[in-house]
Design an enzyme around this catalytic site. Structure first.
Site, PDB file in Angstrom:
ATOM      1  N   ASN A   8      16.194 -50.997 -59.384  1.00  0.00           N
ATOM      2  CA  ASN A   8      17.121 -49.920 -59.028  1.00  0.00           C
ATOM      3  C   ASN A   8      16.301 -48.743 -58.490  1.00  0.00           C
ATOM      4  O   ASN A   8      15.463 -48.187 -59.204  1.00  0.00           O
ATOM      5  CB  ASN A   8      17.918 -49.517 -60.279  1.00  0.00           C
ATOM      6  N   HIS A  11      16.391 -43.471 -58.159  1.00  0.00           N
ATOM      7  CA  HIS A  11      15.636 -42.260 -58.484  1.00  0.00           C
ATOM      8  C   HIS A  11      14.513 -41.952 -57.503  1.00  0.00           C
ATOM      9  O   HIS A  11      13.920 -40.881 -57.570  1.00  0.00           O
ATOM     10  CB  HIS A  11      15.201 -42.290 -59.944  1.00  0.00           C
ATOM     11  N   HIS A  44      23.025 -47.398 -56.399  1.00  0.00           N
ATOM     12  CA  HIS A  44      24.346 -46.916 -56.830  1.00  0.00           C
ATOM     13  C   HIS A  44      24.772 -45.791 -55.885  1.00  0.00           C
ATOM     14  O   HIS A  44      24.156 -44.724 -55.872  1.00  0.00           O
ATOM     15  CB  HIS A  44      24.232 -46.412 -58.269  1.00  0.00           C
ATOM     16  N   ARG A  46      26.977 -43.108 -55.557  1.00  0.00           N
ATOM     17  CA  ARG A  46      27.900 -42.345 -56.412  1.00  0.00           C
ATOM     18  C   ARG A  46      28.840 -41.523 -55.556  1.00  0.00           C
ATOM     19  O   ARG A  46      28.519 -41.133 -54.436  1.00  0.00           O
ATOM     20  CB  ARG A  46      27.113 -41.420 -57.339  1.00  0.00           C
ATOM     21  N   ARG A  50      24.768 -37.939 -55.250  1.00  0.00           N
ATOM     22  CA  ARG A  50      23.657 -37.142 -55.795  1.00  0.00           C
ATOM     23  C   ARG A  50      22.297 -37.770 -55.500  1.00  0.00           C
ATOM     24  O   ARG A  50      21.294 -37.083 -55.519  1.00  0.00           O
ATOM     25  CB  ARG A  50      23.838 -36.911 -57.283  1.00  0.00           C
ATOM     26  N   GLU A  74      26.004 -50.914 -56.536  1.00  0.00           N
ATOM     27  CA  GLU A  74      26.835 -50.427 -57.653  1.00  0.00           C
ATOM     28  C   GLU A  74      27.801 -49.381 -57.124  1.00  0.00           C
ATOM     29  O   GLU A  74      27.388 -48.443 -56.429  1.00  0.00           O
ATOM     30  CB  GLU A  74      25.967 -49.769 -58.719  1.00  0.00           C
ATOM     31  N   THR A 105      25.343 -43.385 -65.712  1.00  0.00           N
ATOM     32  CA  THR A 105      26.534 -44.159 -66.068  1.00  0.00           C
ATOM     33  C   THR A 105      26.633 -44.314 -67.587  1.00  0.00           C
ATOM     34  O   THR A 105      25.802 -44.972 -68.202  1.00  0.00           O
ATOM     35  CB  THR A 105      26.495 -45.541 -65.387  1.00  0.00           C
ATOM     36  N   GLU A 159      27.478 -57.452 -66.217  1.00  0.00           N
ATOM     37  CA  GLU A 159      26.186 -56.831 -66.517  1.00  0.00           C
ATOM     38  C   GLU A 159      26.390 -56.027 -67.785  1.00  0.00           C
ATOM     39  O   GLU A 159      27.251 -55.131 -67.828  1.00  0.00           O
ATOM     40  CB  GLU A 159      25.707 -55.936 -65.373  1.00  0.00           C
ATOM     41  N   HIS A 200      20.325 -50.898 -67.774  1.00  0.00           N
ATOM     42  CA  HIS A 200      20.446 -49.492 -68.162  1.00  0.00           C
ATOM     43  C   HIS A 200      19.483 -49.100 -69.275  1.00  0.00           C
ATOM     44  O   HIS A 200      19.539 -49.653 -70.368  1.00  0.00           O
ATOM     45  CB  HIS A 200      21.867 -49.083 -68.565  1.00  0.00           C
ATOM     46  N   GLY A 201      18.611 -48.175 -68.915  1.00  0.00           N
ATOM     47  CA  GLY A 201      17.711 -47.570 -69.886  1.00  0.00           C
ATOM     48  C   GLY A 201      16.546 -48.435 -70.320  1.00  0.00           C
ATOM     49  O   GLY A 201      15.780 -48.041 -71.211  1.00  0.00           O
ATOM     50  N   GLY A 222      15.564 -49.344 -63.341  1.00  0.00           N
ATOM     51  CA  GLY A 222      15.177 -48.355 -62.351  1.00  0.00           C
ATOM     52  C   GLY A 222      14.409 -47.173 -62.886  1.00  0.00           C
ATOM     53  O   GLY A 222      13.248 -46.951 -62.556  1.00  0.00           O
TER      54      GLY A 222
END
Ligand code: PXP
Length: 254
Positions: A8, A11, A44, A46, A50, A74, A105, A159, A200-201, A222
């Site tokens: 991902n 960032h 993603h 959004r 952002r 995403e 998210t 997921e 995630h995370g 990511g």
């Protein structure tokens, strides 16, 4: 066969948008990831733009196509996002819940609430109608009730949101209840012939217990990769700057 790694690169775009410059380029991040052996790129788009921008979507998709590897886009379940996905036709779409104010998210899709379920169903049906080759994953928590509801939708995978697991791992808490839930979830999803993904995370350390369980076929990671890349890459970049400076010594003061 090893599990797939989706990188991902949101960032990288966060860093770029901070200054509204053209660097660091997300296409370069995609290129490096895939050239190094990653199995897919995840971005993603959004609603508030952002980090990833509209123009990044086809640009990153082009890099993926060059490597003949999938783009995993995403998106929230809004009409706007469904239309973008239907036009871009990525290999995968991951439907995620999205709140404007959230930092990232938070939680999975609410497939239990009938109104939300209808919105998610409409998004799945519309994407499948307009881009039949696109596969869909649903970003959800691993509760059996949620997973049983998921498999009534026109999608291909779930997921699992590993945010809470990853936070517990960072706090050195007991991970056994999460791992048990993921094992039970796998039974529901795999019996239905769907893919079982996670994300995630996740960090290097929190990934390993999941790998040892051998339940998930794909991980989308990511934030930690981008953060860690700073430290692994920092020294190299500073060395290059200093090498350039050494070519231009200042004149000695007389
Ligand atoms: N998978 C999904 C569905 C996500 O929303 C995110 C965060 O954008 C990730 C994976 C990657 O999470 P992280 O950046 O924390 O590794």
């Amino acid at each position: 066969m090893i599990p797939r790694l989706g990188v991902n690169i949101d960032h990288v775009a966060t860093l770029r948008q901070q200054r509204a410059e053209i660097y660091p380029e997300v296409t370069r991040a995609a290129e490096v990831s895939l050239a190094t052996g990653a199995h897919q790129i995840t971005i993603h788009l959004r609603e508030d733009r952002r980090h990833i921008q509209d123009s990044d979507v086809p640009a990153v998709h082009l890099v993926c196509r060059k490597f003949n590897l999938p783009l995993n886009l995403e998106i929230g379940c809004s009409d706007e996002m469904v239309e973008i996905a239907s036009l871009e036709k990525p290999e995968w779409v991951c439907l995620v819940p999205e709140k404007r104010q959230e930092r990232t998210t938070e939680g999975g899709l609410d497939v239990i609430n009938p109104q939300n379920y209808s919105r998610i169903k409409a998004a799945c049906d519309s994407i499948k109608k307009n881009s039949p080759q696109t596969k869909i994953s649903l970003f959800v928590e691993a509760s059996p009730e949620v997973l049983k509801r998921c498999i009534t939708l026109n999608a291909d995978a779930v997921e699992i949101h590993t945010g809470e697991y990853a936070r517990d791992a960072l706090a050195s808490k007991d991970l056994a209840p999460h791992l048990k839930q993921y094992r039970e979830g796998a039974q529901i999803i795999k019996a239905h012939g769907w893919g079982y993904h996670a994300g995630h995370g996740l960090t290097f350390d929190s990934l390993e217990p999941l790998l040892a369980e051998k339940q998930f076929e794909e991980y989308n990671i990511g934030h930690w990769i981008v953060g860690e890349a700073l430290f692994i890459g920092f020294g190299h970049v500073i060395k290059e700057m200093l090498t350039l400076m050494q070519k231009y010594p200042l004149e000695a003061k007389s």
